[in-house]
Design a protein around this motif. Structure first.
Motif, PDB file in Angstrom:
ATOM      1  N   ASP A 163     -24.206  71.631  26.400  1.00  0.00           N
ATOM      2  CA  ASP A 163     -25.117  71.964  25.310  1.00  0.00           C
ATOM      3  C   ASP A 163     -24.406  72.924  24.352  1.00  0.00           C
ATOM      4  O   ASP A 163     -24.239  74.100  24.650  1.00  0.00           O
ATOM      5  CB  ASP A 163     -26.371  72.625  25.907  1.00  0.00           C
ATOM      6  CG  ASP A 163     -27.384  72.994  24.848  1.00  0.00           C
ATOM      7  OD1 ASP A 163     -27.171  72.616  23.679  1.00  0.00           O
ATOM      8  OD2 ASP A 163     -28.383  73.646  25.196  1.00  0.00           O
ATOM      9  N   GLU A 165     -25.398  74.081  21.666  1.00  0.00           N
ATOM     10  CA  GLU A 165     -26.285  75.110  21.120  1.00  0.00           C
ATOM     11  C   GLU A 165     -26.312  76.348  22.005  1.00  0.00           C
ATOM     12  O   GLU A 165     -26.523  77.454  21.517  1.00  0.00           O
ATOM     13  CB  GLU A 165     -27.686  74.540  20.921  1.00  0.00           C
ATOM     14  CG  GLU A 165     -27.725  73.540  19.780  1.00  0.00           C
ATOM     15  CD  GLU A 165     -29.128  73.056  19.462  1.00  0.00           C
ATOM     16  OE1 GLU A 165     -30.017  73.201  20.314  1.00  0.00           O
ATOM     17  OE2 GLU A 165     -29.310  72.523  18.359  1.00  0.00           O
ATOM     18  N   ALA A 166     -26.094  76.151  23.322  1.00  0.00           N
ATOM     19  CA  ALA A 166     -26.051  77.316  24.212  1.00  0.00           C
ATOM     20  C   ALA A 166     -24.879  78.216  23.801  1.00  0.00           C
ATOM     21  O   ALA A 166     -24.985  79.444  23.835  1.00  0.00           O
ATOM     22  CB  ALA A 166     -25.917  76.882  25.663  1.00  0.00           C
ATOM     23  N   GLU A 168     -23.654  78.394  20.759  1.00  0.00           N
ATOM     24  CA  GLU A 168     -24.041  79.028  19.496  1.00  0.00           C
ATOM     25  C   GLU A 168     -25.006  80.184  19.742  1.00  0.00           C
ATOM     26  O   GLU A 168     -24.914  81.233  19.103  1.00  0.00           O
ATOM     27  CB  GLU A 168     -24.676  77.990  18.565  1.00  0.00           C
ATOM     28  CG  GLU A 168     -23.681  76.953  18.094  1.00  0.00           C
ATOM     29  CD  GLU A 168     -24.295  75.896  17.196  1.00  0.00           C
ATOM     30  OE1 GLU A 168     -23.536  75.251  16.473  1.00  0.00           O
ATOM     31  OE2 GLU A 168     -25.537  75.726  17.208  1.00  0.00           O
ATOM     32  N   ALA A 169     -25.912  79.966  20.695  1.00  0.00           N
ATOM     33  CA  ALA A 169     -26.852  81.042  21.036  1.00  0.00           C
ATOM     34  C   ALA A 169     -26.083  82.251  21.554  1.00  0.00           C
ATOM     35  O   ALA A 169     -26.354  83.386  21.154  1.00  0.00           O
ATOM     36  CB  ALA A 169     -27.847  80.551  22.099  1.00  0.00           C
ATOM     37  N   ALA A 170     -25.101  81.997  22.409  1.00  0.00           N
ATOM     38  CA  ALA A 170     -24.300  83.094  22.955  1.00  0.00           C
ATOM     39  C   ALA A 170     -23.580  83.836  21.835  1.00  0.00           C
ATOM     40  O   ALA A 170     -23.525  85.071  21.824  1.00  0.00           O
ATOM     41  CB  ALA A 170     -23.313  82.558  23.984  1.00  0.00           C
ATOM     42  N   ALA A 171     -23.044  83.078  20.883  1.00  0.00           N
ATOM     43  CA  ALA A 171     -22.337  83.702  19.765  1.00  0.00           C
ATOM     44  C   ALA A 171     -23.277  84.588  18.959  1.00  0.00           C
ATOM     45  O   ALA A 171     -22.945  85.721  18.618  1.00  0.00           O
ATOM     46  CB  ALA A 171     -21.712  82.632  18.868  1.00  0.00           C
ATOM     47  N   ALA A 175     -21.612  87.407  21.748  1.00  0.00           N
ATOM     48  CA  ALA A 175     -20.508  87.096  22.657  1.00  0.00           C
ATOM     49  C   ALA A 175     -19.293  86.604  21.871  1.00  0.00           C
ATOM     50  O   ALA A 175     -19.434  85.828  20.930  1.00  0.00           O
ATOM     51  CB  ALA A 175     -20.943  86.048  23.672  1.00  0.00           C
ATOM     52  N   SER A 176     -18.108  87.063  22.281  1.00  0.00           N
ATOM     53  CA  SER A 176     -16.872  86.605  21.647  1.00  0.00           C
ATOM     54  C   SER A 176     -16.472  85.271  22.256  1.00  0.00           C
ATOM     55  O   SER A 176     -17.022  84.851  23.275  1.00  0.00           O
ATOM     56  CB  SER A 176     -15.765  87.618  21.894  1.00  0.00           C
ATOM     57  OG  SER A 176     -15.516  87.714  23.274  1.00  0.00           O
ATOM     58  N   VAL A 179     -15.565  85.398  25.939  1.00  0.00           N
ATOM     59  CA  VAL A 179     -16.756  85.686  26.757  1.00  0.00           C
ATOM     60  C   VAL A 179     -17.632  84.438  26.863  1.00  0.00           C
ATOM     61  O   VAL A 179     -18.149  84.123  27.932  1.00  0.00           O
ATOM     62  CB  VAL A 179     -17.554  86.878  26.172  1.00  0.00           C
ATOM     63  CG1 VAL A 179     -18.906  87.004  26.869  1.00  0.00           C
ATOM     64  CG2 VAL A 179     -16.755  88.161  26.318  1.00  0.00           C
ATOM     65  N   ARG A 183     -18.476  82.973  30.445  1.00  0.00           N
ATOM     66  CA  ARG A 183     -19.828  83.158  30.968  1.00  0.00           C
ATOM     67  C   ARG A 183     -20.763  81.992  30.703  1.00  0.00           C
ATOM     68  O   ARG A 183     -21.764  81.825  31.390  1.00  0.00           O
ATOM     69  CB  ARG A 183     -20.425  84.443  30.384  1.00  0.00           C
ATOM     70  CG  ARG A 183     -19.566  85.648  30.756  1.00  0.00           C
ATOM     71  CD  ARG A 183     -20.367  86.870  31.011  1.00  0.00           C
ATOM     72  NE  ARG A 183     -21.646  86.607  31.640  1.00  0.00           N
ATOM     73  CZ  ARG A 183     -22.691  87.385  31.511  1.00  0.00           C
ATOM     74  NH1 ARG A 183     -22.618  88.462  30.771  1.00  0.00           N
ATOM     75  NH2 ARG A 183     -23.819  87.086  32.118  1.00  0.00           N
ATOM     76  N   VAL A 184     -20.475  81.189  29.680  1.00  0.00           N
ATOM     77  CA  VAL A 184     -21.409  80.104  29.338  1.00  0.00           C
ATOM     78  C   VAL A 184     -20.818  78.729  29.651  1.00  0.00           C
ATOM     79  O   VAL A 184     -21.508  77.849  30.152  1.00  0.00           O
ATOM     80  CB  VAL A 184     -21.811  80.188  27.848  1.00  0.00           C
ATOM     81  CG1 VAL A 184     -22.737  79.039  27.472  1.00  0.00           C
ATOM     82  CG2 VAL A 184     -22.486  81.522  27.568  1.00  0.00           C
ATOM     83  N   PRO A 187     -18.850  78.250  33.968  1.00  0.00           N
ATOM     84  CA  PRO A 187     -19.707  78.003  35.141  1.00  0.00           C
ATOM     85  C   PRO A 187     -20.129  76.545  35.285  1.00  0.00           C
ATOM     86  O   PRO A 187     -20.304  76.052  36.388  1.00  0.00           O
ATOM     87  CB  PRO A 187     -20.919  78.905  34.896  1.00  0.00           C
ATOM     88  CG  PRO A 187     -20.402  79.992  34.033  1.00  0.00           C
ATOM     89  CD  PRO A 187     -19.367  79.363  33.152  1.00  0.00           C
ATOM     90  N   HIS A 188     -20.252  75.842  34.150  1.00  0.00           N
ATOM     91  CA  HIS A 188     -20.642  74.439  34.210  1.00  0.00           C
ATOM     92  C   HIS A 188     -19.466  73.546  34.583  1.00  0.00           C
ATOM     93  O   HIS A 188     -19.646  72.433  35.074  1.00  0.00           O
ATOM     94  CB  HIS A 188     -21.216  73.993  32.870  1.00  0.00           C
ATOM     95  CG  HIS A 188     -22.537  74.621  32.559  1.00  0.00           C
ATOM     96  ND1 HIS A 188     -23.708  74.176  33.116  1.00  0.00           N
ATOM     97  CD2 HIS A 188     -22.860  75.675  31.785  1.00  0.00           C
ATOM     98  CE1 HIS A 188     -24.701  74.938  32.687  1.00  0.00           C
ATOM     99  NE2 HIS A 188     -24.197  75.855  31.887  1.00  0.00           N
TER     100      HIS A 188
END
Lengths: 272, 327
Positions: A163, A165-166, A168-171, A175-176, A179, A183-184, A187-188
């Motif tokens: 995803d 968008e996840a 983009e949400a983190a950004a 989040a750099s 990161v 972190r996003v 893990p997947h």
């Protein structure tokens, strides 16, 4: 005791119902797997142990056999590690970047799957002949080549389905890039990466064709277990070859078992 | 104050935004309203820094942020499809922004507790997003965006993936939340009802341009173009121009300025009745009238009635362009 009484209810109904009526297809599959996998493995096993446990142990732990085994496992582990990093990088570039010739490059990734391994050996010999032939580096190069696709192909589909968008949400949450990756995204990818690595490792441990020529098969140096087993057969030591085979088999099973364990642990953490 | 000035964005042959300028008042809830492809989402993404405009500038609180990365803009973004971090619990999701900003642990925990309470997910904080309903996921996403105390909250069709009941519920909840928190909010929606219900002010976009800016009532009463009028509610075309169906007066006897029409179909909508009619020149006219009125007229298919607008309908006009409009 009360726990036992509750258990059947906790299970989905369909599973119990299905178990009661084993179908023809289950029988066919069992027969097929028995003929193709279980029977040959049993044959090798019985050969290895035909003179008893002691004889097996002596063959399996003969100095040359052990040296080949440790070298095989070590070099496979190293190659798997390199593959994890570069496989991820290649998959990333193929999925996330746009550049001319991307399709061609994507197709080339499968070449090590398609190429007969002896051809691979010959190619590497022609390319690196003078520089690294008959050294441990030659084995590393050959194994890197044949295991290249595993991690790439394991990670690619997962990366494609992520995803965006996840990220983009983190950004937007501050989040750099690194990161976000750690972190996003990572893990997947880890499950796919682990299974790709396990397959690559299993392949590297058993690799013969690409290694037999370029390694030079020097005992206590560049000799890998598969080639050692081959040499034992050539010198009519079937039991010795079988013993090494069983050891390799155990290594492969251990990897597959560990992979299963990892998957199960992950499922238990609730990430469906 | 958020200012977008002369922003253009092109994707290949498609002009998503064409010199758009919008100014948003602090503390207000502004809706960017338009059909799909009107550029409303692109505009929101440009404000967030998720897209870079080809031309024009974006300023947040007086600072030009056109080329500032999203992570330094201090905006909260909520996506239509939640964009949840699926491998993290609800609590970890909400805490994410605070964690990456290295907020002191205790302070962050207190903020997360407070926000979980605000969005009503305290009891769900140790669940994973896939164990939540769509509405809960979106509330989680809102809490996550609010945790970093953004200067502006950007919502991209936030209720678009939810079913009708949940949508209506969340709408009312969001409006209450906004009245409590007062964070400047920009909402993208294609649903005029949602925009009218939620927003203090609306920006109507079409083909990458701003059609009109104003309060819900202002836009409804005085649409600047046919497009705005059509987009904000049902319209019917009379021989003299566009009018809202409920504004038409239907009479059984001829009246000055009335058009003669034949009733083709009667639709019962509950409190109101919709009469679909055909005028002498073959054009269709739709009127919507209270049930009592329709009953008094004894409306039925085939009947001849006389229809007139109480005020001058909106005449067909060439679209005017307003490049810089103040909200």
């Amino acid at each position: 005791m009360t726990g036992l009484a509750v258990r059947p209810q906790a299970r989905p109904l369909g599973r119990a119902a299905r178990r009661r009526t084993p179908s023809l297809s289950v029988g066919v599959v069992t027969l097929w797997l028995s003929l193709m996998v279980a029977l040959p493995l049993a044959a090798v096993g019985s050969r290895a142990f035909e003179d008893g446990w002691g004889a097996f142990w002596r063959s399996a732990t003969a100095p040359q056999a052990l040296s080949a085994l440790w070298f095989t496992l070590g070099v496979s582990l190293a190659v798997t590690g390199v593959n994890a990093v570069f496989g991820l990088l290649v998959a990333w570039v193929l999925e996330r970047d746009r550049f001319p010739g991307k399709r061609a490059l994507n197709a080339v990734i499968d070449l090590p799957f398609a190429l007969p391994t002896v051809v691979t050996g010959l190619t590497l010999l022609a390319l690196y002949g003078d520089a690294i032939a008959y050294t441990k580096w030659a084995v590393v190069m050959a194994l890197l080549f044949v295991t290249l696709p595993f991690c790439v192909r394991a990670v690619q589909p997962v990366l494609r389905e992520l995803d965006r968008e996840a990220e983009e949400a983190a950004a937007s949450l501050g989040a750099s890039g690194p990161v976000i990756f750690r972190r996003v995204i990572l893990p997947h990818l880890v499950p796919a990466l682990v299974s790709g690595c396990a397959l690559a490792f299993a392949r590297a441990v058993g690799e013969f064709g690409s290694v037999v020529l370029i390694s030079g098969n020097i005992p206590f140096d560049t000799q890998v277990s598969a080639v050692y087993a081959f040499k034992q057969i050539e010198s009519d030591n079937i039991r010795g070859a079988s013993a090494v085979s069983v050891t390799l088999l155990a290594a492969a099973l251990a990897v597959l078992f560990a992979l299963r364990l990892f998957e199960r642990l992950r499922d238990h953490r609730g990430e469906a | 104050m958020i200012s977008v000035t002369g922003v253009s964005k092109r994707y290949g042959d498609f002009q998503a935004l064409d010199e758009v300028s919008v100014h948003v008042t602090p503390g207000a809830l502004t809706a960017l309203l338009g059909p799909s492809g009107s550029g409303k989402s692109t505009l929101l993404r440009i404000i967030a820094g998720l897209e870079v405009p080809d031309a024009g500038t974006v300023t947040l609180a007086g600072e030009d942020v056109t080329h500032v990365s999203p992570r330094h803009r201090g905006v909260g973004f909520v996506f239509q499809h939640y964009a949840a971090f699926t491998h993290m619990t609800v609590r970890q999701n909400v805490a994410f922004g605070l964690t990456v900003r290295k907020e002191p642990r205790e302070k962050a925990a207190a903020t997360v507790d407070r926000l979980l309470d605000v969005v009503g997910l305290t009891g769900f904080q140790h669940r994973y997003p896939h164990q939540l309903s769509g509405g809960q996921r979106q509330r989680m996403a809102l809490a996550r965006a609010l945790a970093v105390e953004p200067s502006v909250l950007l919502l991209d069709e936030p209720f678009g993936a939810l079913d009708r009941n949940v949508r209506n519920e969340l709408r009312a909840w969001l409006r209450r939340l906004h009245d409590e928190v007062h964070v400047t909010t920009i909402l993208v929606t294609h649903d005029q009802e949602e925009a009218m219900e939620l927003a203090d002010s609306l920006v109507v976009l079409n083909h990458g341009r701003v059609e009109q800016v104003g309060g819900p009532r202002e836009l409804y009463d005085a649409p600047a173009s046919d497009f705005v009028m059509r987009f904000l509610g049902p319209v019917t075309e009379t021989p003299r121009g566009l009018v809202r169906p409920h504004e038409l007066v239907v009479s059984a006897v001829p009246e000055p300025d009335a058009t003669e029409a034949q009733v083709a179909r009667i639709v019962h909508l509950g409190f109101e009745v919709r009469a679909e009619m055909e005028s002498g020149d073959g054009s269709r006219i739709t009127a919507q009238l209270p049930r009592a009125e329709a009953d008094a007229l004894e409306l039925e298919p085939g009947q001849i009635v006389y229809v007139r607008a109480p005020h001058a309908p909106r005449p067909a006009e060439p679209d005017t362009e307003e490049d810089l409009v103040r909200v």
